[in-house]
Enzyme design. Structure first.
Site, PDB file in Angstrom:
ATOM      1  N   GLY A  13       0.769  -1.244   0.000  1.00  8.86           N
ATOM      2  CA  GLY A  13       0.000   0.000   0.000  1.00  8.86           C
ATOM      3  C   GLY A  13       0.796   1.288   0.000  1.00  8.86           C
ATOM      4  N   SER A  51       0.585  -7.415   0.081  1.00  7.44           N
ATOM      5  CA  SER A  51      -0.456  -8.409   0.369  1.00  7.44           C
ATOM      6  C   SER A  51      -0.394  -9.585  -0.608  1.00  7.44           C
ATOM      7  CB  SER A  51      -1.835  -7.749   0.331  1.00  7.44           C
ATOM      8  OG  SER A  51      -2.052  -7.151  -0.932  1.00  7.44           O
ATOM      9  N   HIS A  65       3.961  -8.084 -10.497  1.00  3.93           N
ATOM     10  CA  HIS A  65       2.502  -8.046 -10.625  1.00  3.93           C
ATOM     11  C   HIS A  65       2.093  -6.600 -10.843  1.00  3.93           C
ATOM     12  CE1 HIS A  65      -1.720  -8.392  -9.968  1.00  3.93           C
ATOM     13  NE2 HIS A  65      -1.691  -7.807  -8.779  1.00  3.93           N
ATOM     14  N   HIS A 114      -1.253  -3.814 -12.457  1.00  7.26           N
ATOM     15  CA  HIS A 114      -2.637  -3.665 -12.923  1.00  7.26           C
ATOM     16  C   HIS A 114      -2.619  -2.857 -14.221  1.00  7.26           C
ATOM     17  CE1 HIS A 114      -5.275  -4.854  -9.271  1.00  7.26           C
ATOM     18  NE2 HIS A 114      -4.098  -5.416  -9.143  1.00  7.26           N
ATOM     19  N   ASP A 171       8.149 -12.685 -30.700  1.00  5.44           N
ATOM     20  CA  ASP A 171       9.513 -12.435 -30.217  1.00  5.44           C
ATOM     21  C   ASP A 171       9.678 -12.889 -28.764  1.00  5.44           C
ATOM     22  OD1 ASP A 171      10.776 -11.316 -32.458  1.00  5.44           O
ATOM     23  OD2 ASP A 171      10.070  -9.290 -32.014  1.00  5.44           O
ATOM     24  N   HIS A 179      -8.549 -10.438 -12.558  1.00  6.03           N
ATOM     25  CA  HIS A 179      -7.593  -9.735 -11.706  1.00  6.03           C
ATOM     26  C   HIS A 179      -6.572  -8.987 -12.573  1.00  6.03           C
ATOM     27  CE1 HIS A 179      -4.951 -10.014  -7.821  1.00  6.03           C
ATOM     28  NE2 HIS A 179      -4.765  -8.897  -8.471  1.00  6.03           N
ATOM     29  N   TYR A 195      19.631 -12.633 -32.026  1.00  9.85           N
ATOM     30  CA  TYR A 195      19.212 -11.283 -31.651  1.00  9.85           C
ATOM     31  C   TYR A 195      20.002 -10.860 -30.414  1.00  9.85           C
ATOM     32  CZ  TYR A 195      16.155  -7.426 -30.203  1.00  9.85           C
ATOM     33  OH  TYR A 195      15.661  -6.201 -29.839  1.00  9.85           O
TER      34      TYR A 195
END
Lengths: 234, 234, 234, 234
Positions: free
Chosen positions: C47, C76, C96, C98, C121, C172, C230
């Protein structure tokens, strides 16, 4: 020092809002301002990228498009600007951009419907779009005729240029105007946002309808006319 | 020094988040904060562009909209703010923006369905939208009645303003609130992101359905209430 | 000085990419990194907004989620991270976010089809999406079970976590991983861009089909495996 | 000091426009420039992120792809660039990006129709898209064959590379070129904007049709050819 220095500075500042507000890429777009007493306008030179534009590059032409002062060619759209100044006597600035959402509506040849208070804060009807120019007009004097397309549209639809300070030219893009160059650019910023909001609204709800007249009038007249109470009254 | 200096600073900072977070263009939007002990709110002056806004421009009015301190007119939306403060006793800040995606949902007159955990982290139901205001209310005392539209919606639908800190006013845009001005703006930032995600989700899958209740509750209650474990517990 | 200082710095830098690359707003999102020799991970505290995050705020927990060092609560989502580290032995970082378009696909509960070489790729199949979690799993130990959803998906579909370093958790959002925290964030950046490109492609052509296998393989294997050519080979 | 220092600087500056103009994320994209007298091109090294790119990293290869100067591997797309230089004799720069909207059209395998004057200012026909490469060509010498796809398309459709300085490679993305590296990048910027405008136009009006020929010609020829009057004539 040029006798038009003040006008050049005003027009330079207004042009520099175009890249800052992301209203056009590379060299696209142009803003002008008029000095009615001197009978001249100041306008962006043609094809100059904004990051190289300097105050002294701003070109002065008279209302018949004759060069008065400047080392560069004026914007290729100059004749559209001067025709608007000659026919819209209280206008002090004109802005033309290729802002993305406004261009999309112009290319779709659809007026932008008034779907909410952001639009109604600025004008009551849809943002109008001209007809596609006839071949004859294109061949004649294209940029002058672009101005004529706008004048014809306002005349035929009985629109007031003082109430509706923005228009879409079909297959091309937006022109906006106002009491000075800064207000002309302000109207281009607002138009682009209204164009994006209207696009999204109709994607979410293809049956969305125009804002009701009473709510539209309420918003328009709290910002315009003798009973306006928005802003600081100056 | 004003006795409301602290409140003015808080409200100034919260207002400056609006352009920074791209929640509104030009002069649109406004944030207020309340001092319940003094019975006053601080709010953005009407029509001032953010880049010219100064702390001393913030206007102090009481909860009946009477000017207490300031040289400028308060936001034209002031009566909406004060009505919310009078009826939502634990609210410390109110924010109104014209953020693009939230306005699009408001113009579409559609509640934003709860489609995932980003939404569920903040509230359980859809983000509600008011009805379009009646002509009678528009003619009466428009900004006061905008507040009434919100209060009526929460009352009719049995919603808690402490659980649902955001609403769409039909054909207009979002209002959000929170324990202080910063939280009110935070909720506007989150609302805009949820509005964009919901728009995109339904474009990808027009049959997307609301997040299941158990998953929604899990996310909401890990951030809210006595068993919350998100954040630093302060 | 903490014995985990180097890991904390690496994880701090990786977390700060999230706001810079606009992968999440406010406090959303988190990146971790593992020290396999010490048996610990470093992760963002729960948070905390990015503009206030400091290196010393990064929390150290062991692979059983026991706090080792730090004054703040870990993210969390920590149990999802540790479960991935325990089951994906060559992974050094987990991210992670959003991010808007990836969340939209997750909320639409649709895998992102491989429509072109930008996707190819990085991985050959669609970007997979988990099933919606069962009520039993939600009630049990939610963040741990989020990790289990990912593990189950990879197991059932016979996917390799070393080839497919990204996944969508239904309703999610995305989780990505890689050899270190920087690579995990890199994969979140790429995923968001692929998600946006796939959305637009299907808007332009709803019948667009997956890239042909030979072209897909060509792009994947010029970046991966023993014949890759590459990059700078280091 | 390298005898190719001037070319390296030009190519470095052009490459740095890619992240600045948001034409590609991470390491994607590459710009080259040619010195026809020396028979060499300068090109971005493979897989280097833009924020770490330095002028001395730019690689010099000859038109048969043999390394002439540099410590790094040249872009994996080098053979596409050199084939274009060998067949398009007046081209001075080539640019390849993964810009979002142009890639979406390439993945949709649809040419971008000419819907307005922003497009017509730069070229008259649709922006063409190649066919999907055959398995044989993919297996042979992929990047060389990518160039061949472009050459075949221009040959079969009778297109002029001097009039049409941009193309979409199916399922991959855009290549653009011009008299120098800066003009090649300019064309990528314009292509991305045209691609976005065309996408939005067709979302607003799925029946939008191509701009009429007379209006298209008017805009193209006010910028190109002997009667051009846009810009400063230099």
């Amino acid at each position: 020092m040029s006798k038009y220095q003040y006008l050049k500075e005003q027009v330079y500042e207004a042009n520099m809002e175009i890249p800052k507000e992301e209203l056009a890429i590379v060299t696209f777009g142009n803003v002008s301002g008029v000095d009615r007493a001197e009978g001249v306008i100041a306008i962006k030179p043609s094809g100059v990228p904004y990051h190289r534009l300097k105050i002294e590059d701003i070109v002065i032409v008279d209302l018949d498009n004759v060069l008065v002062e400047g080392n560069m060619r004026p914007s290729s759209d100059t004749k559209t600007h001067t025709l608007l100044y000659r026919n819209f006597p209280s206008v002090g600035g004109v802005c033309h951009t290729h802002s993305t959402y406004a261009v999309a509506w112009a290319q779709a040849i659809k007026p932008i419907p008034n779907l909410g208070t952001t639009h109604a804060d600025h004008l009551i009807p849809s943002i109008p779009v001209t007809e596609v120019m006839s071949d004859e007009m294109i061949q004649r004097d294209y940029e002058h005729e672009t101005g004529n397309q706008i004048l014809d549209l306002f005349s035929k639809q009985g629109l007031s240029y003082e109430e509706i300070e923005m228009v879409l030219v079909a297959c091309h893009g937006p022109f906006t105007w106002g009491v000075d160059p800064a207000k002309a650019v302000y109207n281009s910023i607002v138009l682009e946002e209204i164009a994006k909001m209207a696009f999204l609204t109709l994607q979410i709800n293809p049956n969305a309808t125009a804002i009701k007249q009473s709510l539209c009038d309420k918003h328009y007249y709290r910002k315009h006319g003798k009973d306006a109470y928005y802003g600081q009254g100056c």
